[in-house]
Enzyme design. Sequence first.
Site, PDB file in Angstrom:
ATOM      1  N   ASP A   1       0.863  -1.172   0.000  1.00 47.59           N
ATOM      2  CA  ASP A   1       0.000   0.000   0.000  1.00 47.59           C
ATOM      3  C   ASP A   1       0.911   1.238   0.000  1.00 47.59           C
ATOM      4  O   ASP A   1       2.146   1.136   0.166  1.00 47.59           O
ATOM      5  CB  ASP A   1      -0.963  -0.010   1.191  1.00 47.59           C
ATOM      6  N   TYR A   2       0.307   2.370  -0.169  1.00 46.07           N
ATOM      7  CA  TYR A   2       0.970   3.669  -0.324  1.00 46.07           C
ATOM      8  C   TYR A   2       2.000   3.927   0.800  1.00 46.07           C
ATOM      9  O   TYR A   2       1.602   4.074   1.958  1.00 46.07           O
ATOM     10  CB  TYR A   2      -0.122   4.723  -0.270  1.00 46.07           C
TER      11      TYR A   2
END
Length: 769
Positions: free
Chosen positions: A286-287
């Site tokens: 994820d980011y």
Amino acid sequence: MKFLQPLLVLLFIVVSIDTTAQVPQDAKMKTFVDGLMSKMTLDEKIGQLNLPGAGDITTGQAGSSDIGKKIGEGKVGGLFNIKSVAKIRDVQKVAVEQSRLKIPLIFGMDVIHGYQTVFPIPLALSCSWDMQKIEQSARIAAVEASADGICWTFSPMVDIARDPRWGRIAEGNGEDPYLGYQIAKAMVKGYQGDDLKKNNTIMACVKHFALYGAAEAGRDYNTTDMSRVRMYNEYFPPYKGAVDGGVGSVMSSFNEVDGIPATANKFLMTDVLRKQWGFKGFVVTDYTAINEMIDHGMGDLQTVSALALNAGIDMDMVGEGFLTTLKKSLQEKKVTQKQIDDACRRILEAKYKLGLFDDPYRYCDEKRASTEIYTDANRRAAREIAADCFVLLKNSPLPGGTGMAVLPLKKSGTIALIGPLADAKENMPGTWSVAADFSKAISVLQGLNETVGNKAKLLYAKGSFLDDDSVFEQRAGMFGKSFKRDGRTKEQLLQEALNIASQSDVIIAALGESAEMTGESSSRSSIEIPQTQKELLAALLKTGKPVVLVLFTGRPLAIKWEDASVPAILNVWFGGSEAGYAISDVLFGDVNPSGKLTTTWPQNVGQVPLYYNHKNTGRPLPEGKWFQKFRSNYLDVSNDALYPFGYGLSYTNFTYGDLKLSSTSLKGNQTLTASVTVTNSGSLDGKEVVQLYVRDVVGSMTRPVKELKGFQKISLKAGETKTVTFNITTNDLKFYNSNLKYDWEAGDFVIMVGGNSRDVKSQKVNWVK
Ligand code: BGC
């Protein structure tokens, strides 16, 4: 017999071709990727693992932008958050013309519930219980996104969530593992179709692996901690559904699992995902999830990047930990060449499967972009699907003893439409609608105006702020979804509302949450409708006119007072770009509502987490009781849900006959059939979701009081009766026991069928090995 021979030979050939078809394809891919990798430098391999956001790219300047330079140097594997064929083509051109090995980029985006044609938020979609429609919504999203240059979506999000405080409950499919499994599969099929190489199919990415929905206290990004048996039985199934459905990629979650952040968690990324489930695609973080491990307390950037690669992560979203440290870690023997090669190979394979090596501009067809996005047909589908997601929570009879209920409304007389969500088009698509054109979204006001025409008089007033606290309102109106205060005071807004209410025959109150009150980083500690809107509602009820609450929300809300006071409540979630039309369709009875909740709605926030498939405890409260000393309960509220899982009303009535079983004593691999007649005993045609639950009465470990094991959505004409049959096998009885062995145990089972998880017909069976 003789004439059969050529046929048999043919059959044999067909079968042999069919079973081996995969092998040459895979072998071809392997040869191609081997060849390419043999030419790649270490830096180029590491470059493939890097997924930055699109940053400063503007059309026509891709080559000279910062990110363009990196692409030219072979330091980028893919890009996300970039929109339009023109831009994507430009950037792809840099990759395939300026980088040494001309490797195309993969382009991702959060296409979560539609692209420009926006469908209801995922939690709403799940309430349709209609796998075909859910698949269709993903199919249309894929067609539109791919027409605009996108070949990879960060969806489906399938995190089981039992805590409505958590804002991201809006993005998932509710609390049930069985339903979550089916939906995950349907979504992947919709996005990926039957051939990823087609220019209108895109690669799916199931997220967030794993357990993100179990964040403590419902606070986003917070710690999770749970037993392995709970993981396997209750939280893993939807991710597994996506993997079983052939999902091409997986995204790691932000939270920790067993004290190790998911992004560095080898148990999750390698043991479960690859070894136990046989996942063959690639895993993206994820980011900035790698960098965030520094704050988790796992070490510096080099350390956490190595941990991620070691765990089985292939691609690094945004943080560039891989790009900047893996070479050093290799020299220091903290990671191996094979690990880098494996990650690089999986990313190249994804590009190969998408057909990008055959044609890097496969998804860059300007003509498609102008003809296949936001089409009339897609918008019609969005309108239809939205109407099927709304959940009718309450519909009381009108006073006067006619037997008529408040809903559906007539298109006549004077209708007052009141509330901060009534004329709020930007809020209709809901959270995560990055490709939506808000200016085109259909508000309730517009939807009603157009569908009522001159048959009835429609009056509108805002009535109240979303929230009296303007700072809160700003936070709840981010990303261009502001409620634009215009200087009118709270009192003025209320007075205007009461003025039009007094002239009307019926009041529609469009109240609840704004789109950004759920979604990422939108957790709430109160799950009620904001106080100022409640005050408005109370004032409207005081007029004595019939009031319909059209409720907007991305989470289960605590609406006990509303349930007790308002005659009709239609929960419309956030219905997408066509929401206003769909709401009108249901309010006026052009569509009979059929949505059923996929989360339990609690009476108050203190009951959270409240879910239907809970354990019994050693001191359960007898059914129908509120409080007994030394039982598992509260002093101040009963254990009941306000609305149970699976609940939702219709404008017609469905009557269930007795549950009939093919046998009450079964052995081994026999199949049990459970059937029930369902009669539409009202006067309108309608759809009903018939639900099957099973309870394993005695086990080697404690078992839930009921578990969903099947459902069928059926259509019934007024007066019609259908028999619904479920086949139950021992597969439906299996669970992971305390040794994590997946098997069923002989004994008694209660079979239950009904229109929601509370109101069921049940019978006991005994099943021996
Ligand atoms: C979210 C993901 C999303 C990603 C890329 C993250 O903050 O958690 O769900 O896919 O951003 O936009």
